[in-house]
Design a protein around this motif. Structure first.
Motif, mmCIF file in Angstrom:
data_model
loop_
_atom_site.group_PDB
_atom_site.id
_atom_site.type_symbol
_atom_site.label_atom_id
_atom_site.label_comp_id
_atom_site.label_asym_id
_atom_site.label_seq_id
_atom_site.Cartn_x
_atom_site.Cartn_y
_atom_site.Cartn_z
ATOM 1 N N UNK A 55 -36.245 9.730 -13.916
ATOM 2 C CA UNK A 55 -37.225 9.337 -12.902
ATOM 3 C C UNK A 55 -38.547 10.081 -13.026
ATOM 4 N N UNK A 56 -38.485 11.339 -13.485
ATOM 5 C CA UNK A 56 -39.735 12.097 -13.540
ATOM 6 C C UNK A 56 -40.697 11.579 -14.613
ATOM 7 N N UNK A 57 -40.233 10.648 -15.446
ATOM 8 C CA UNK A 57 -41.113 10.044 -16.449
ATOM 9 C C UNK A 57 -41.699 8.708 -15.968
ATOM 10 N N UNK A 58 -41.690 8.494 -14.675
ATOM 11 C CA UNK A 58 -42.353 7.328 -14.093
ATOM 12 C C UNK A 58 -43.625 7.816 -13.412
ATOM 13 N N UNK A 59 -44.765 7.215 -13.771
ATOM 14 C CA UNK A 59 -46.042 7.623 -13.198
ATOM 15 C C UNK A 59 -46.650 6.482 -12.397
ATOM 16 N N UNK A 60 -47.553 6.832 -11.495
ATOM 17 C CA UNK A 60 -48.184 5.844 -10.622
ATOM 18 C C UNK A 60 -49.701 5.969 -10.704
ATOM 19 N N UNK A 61 -50.358 4.818 -10.649
ATOM 20 C CA UNK A 61 -51.812 4.808 -10.704
ATOM 21 C C UNK A 61 -52.403 3.863 -9.683
ATOM 22 N N UNK A 62 -53.684 3.611 -9.822
ATOM 23 C CA UNK A 62 -54.402 2.721 -8.919
ATOM 24 C C UNK A 62 -55.012 1.587 -9.733
ATOM 25 N N UNK A 90 -42.955 6.089 -18.804
ATOM 26 C CA UNK A 90 -43.562 6.849 -19.891
ATOM 27 C C UNK A 90 -42.500 7.357 -20.878
ATOM 28 N N UNK A 91 -42.173 6.557 -21.910
ATOM 29 C CA UNK A 91 -41.140 6.952 -22.871
ATOM 30 C C UNK A 91 -41.598 7.775 -24.076
ATOM 31 N N UNK A 92 -42.916 8.035 -24.295
ATOM 32 C CA UNK A 92 -43.328 8.700 -25.537
ATOM 33 C C UNK A 92 -42.749 10.109 -25.687
ATOM 34 N N UNK A 93 -42.752 10.644 -26.916
ATOM 35 C CA UNK A 93 -42.325 12.038 -27.138
ATOM 36 C C UNK A 93 -43.168 12.987 -26.279
ATOM 37 N N UNK A 94 -42.618 14.133 -25.954
ATOM 38 C CA UNK A 94 -43.295 15.076 -25.068
ATOM 39 C C UNK A 94 -44.641 15.531 -25.638
ATOM 40 N N UNK A 95 -44.746 15.606 -26.958
ATOM 41 C CA UNK A 95 -46.018 16.016 -27.562
ATOM 42 C C UNK A 95 -47.134 15.025 -27.205
ATOM 43 N N UNK A 96 -46.795 13.743 -27.075
ATOM 44 C CA UNK A 96 -47.788 12.734 -26.678
ATOM 45 C C UNK A 96 -48.172 12.910 -25.212
#
Length: 301
Positions: A55-62, A90-96
């Motif tokens: 869940x912490x890899x889900x982001x929200x915007x406007x 947001x599935x990318x590698x942590x470096x991204x």
């Protein structure tokens, strides 16, 4: 090794990606398979394992529209679908993710996600406007991902220390390995827990707004064409058949002199679930956005 990693996680001077590689090495040495798997997914990305995305890899915007004379202005949708349209996995590698944070800080705290060209066409048809719509995500949302990973590593090393798992240099005893596996179970269980974070609302240039108009059958016809293309790309026979059935339902409603909005809505929600299950497919991602737009217009009708 445990105390060194714990110290670095606490002091926050070491990058999260470096911490993660050290935690991965430690978990391999301790033979803690579940933690190793999590660390691998964070290092390599969740693209092929979207069902395991925490869940912490889900982001929200406007959502905002670009007005050539007034800059970015808010783009509003019916409340029941606003949350869905504002959300991005947001599935990318942590470096991204670390790179996104750097880019966001250079761009005054916001990152811009551009919808696909097909989705832009749907936006334009529904709003009767040529404005391009995009999602503006605060960099703080990406920082939250990094903080969560850092905290997981810190919590894990503290738990290991409490259990007396410290090792001698780079080696651990059989007893320490056994304790490490048991003490990690709680950490793994809590990894998917959502972090509460306030969304930064950017209200600059908000004197005008863009609103989506009601449902139009021609937009549904455009979606059906995209769904027929997706059918040809799906290899799973069961999923392919399921999509074909929903396409048939939508086609019948398009041809009907009195289309039923409830049936269309149900079919669209099924299509959305199918598209979400087709991970790694660019067309499926575009279709998800188009479906959300159609559902939003139905909600406003």
């Amino acid at each position: 090794m445990v105390l060194e990693l714990q110290r670095e996680a606490y002091q926050q001077q070491t990058s999260v990606s470096v911490l993660l590689r050290k935690a991965y090495t430690l978990s391999r040495k301790l033979k803690v398979e579940e933690f190793t798997k999590w660390a691998e997914l964070e290092m390599n990305g969740y693209k092929d394992n979207m069902d395991e995305l925490p869940d912490y890899r889900i982001v929200y915007g406007e959502t905002k529209a670009l007005n050539p004379y007034h800059g970015y202005i808010p783009a509003y949708f019916p409340t029941e679908y606003q949350e869905i349209l504002r959300k991005r996995k947001m599935p990318p590698p942590l470096t991204e993710i670390e790179l996104y944070v750097k880019q966001g800080e250079e761009k005054k705290g916001n990152l811009l996600y551009k919808y696909s060209s097909e989705t832009q066409m749907t936006f334009k048809k529904m709003s009767k406007s040529e404005f391009e719509v995009s999602l503006h995500i605060p960099v703080s949302q990406f920082n939250t991902i990094l903080d969560k990973v850092r905290n997981i590593i810190l919590e894990w090393t503290l738990k290991l220390e409490e259990e007396g798992v410290l090792g001698e240099g780079m080696t651990f005893s059989a007893q320490e390995k056994e304790k490490a596996v048991k003490s990690t179970a709680t950490i793994i269980t809590n990894i998917g827990t959502m972090i509460n974070s306030q969304l930064q609302q950017n209200t600059e240039n908000s004197s005008q707004t863009l609103k989506v108009e009601g449902f139009k059958m021609e937009n549904l016809s455009s979606l059906i064409s995209e769904l027929e293309k997706l059918q040809g790309e799906i290899t799973d026979p069961a999923l392919k058949q399921e999509l074909a059935s929903e396409v048939e339902v939508l086609q019948s409603q398009v041809k009907s002199p009195k289309p039923k909005m409830g049936i269309i809505k149900e079919a669209l929600m099924s299509v959305r679930n199918i598209a979400e299950g087709t991970t790694g497919n660019v067309l499926a991602s575009s279709i998800q956005d188009q479906v959300m737009m159609l559902l939003a217009s139905l909600g406003g009708s």
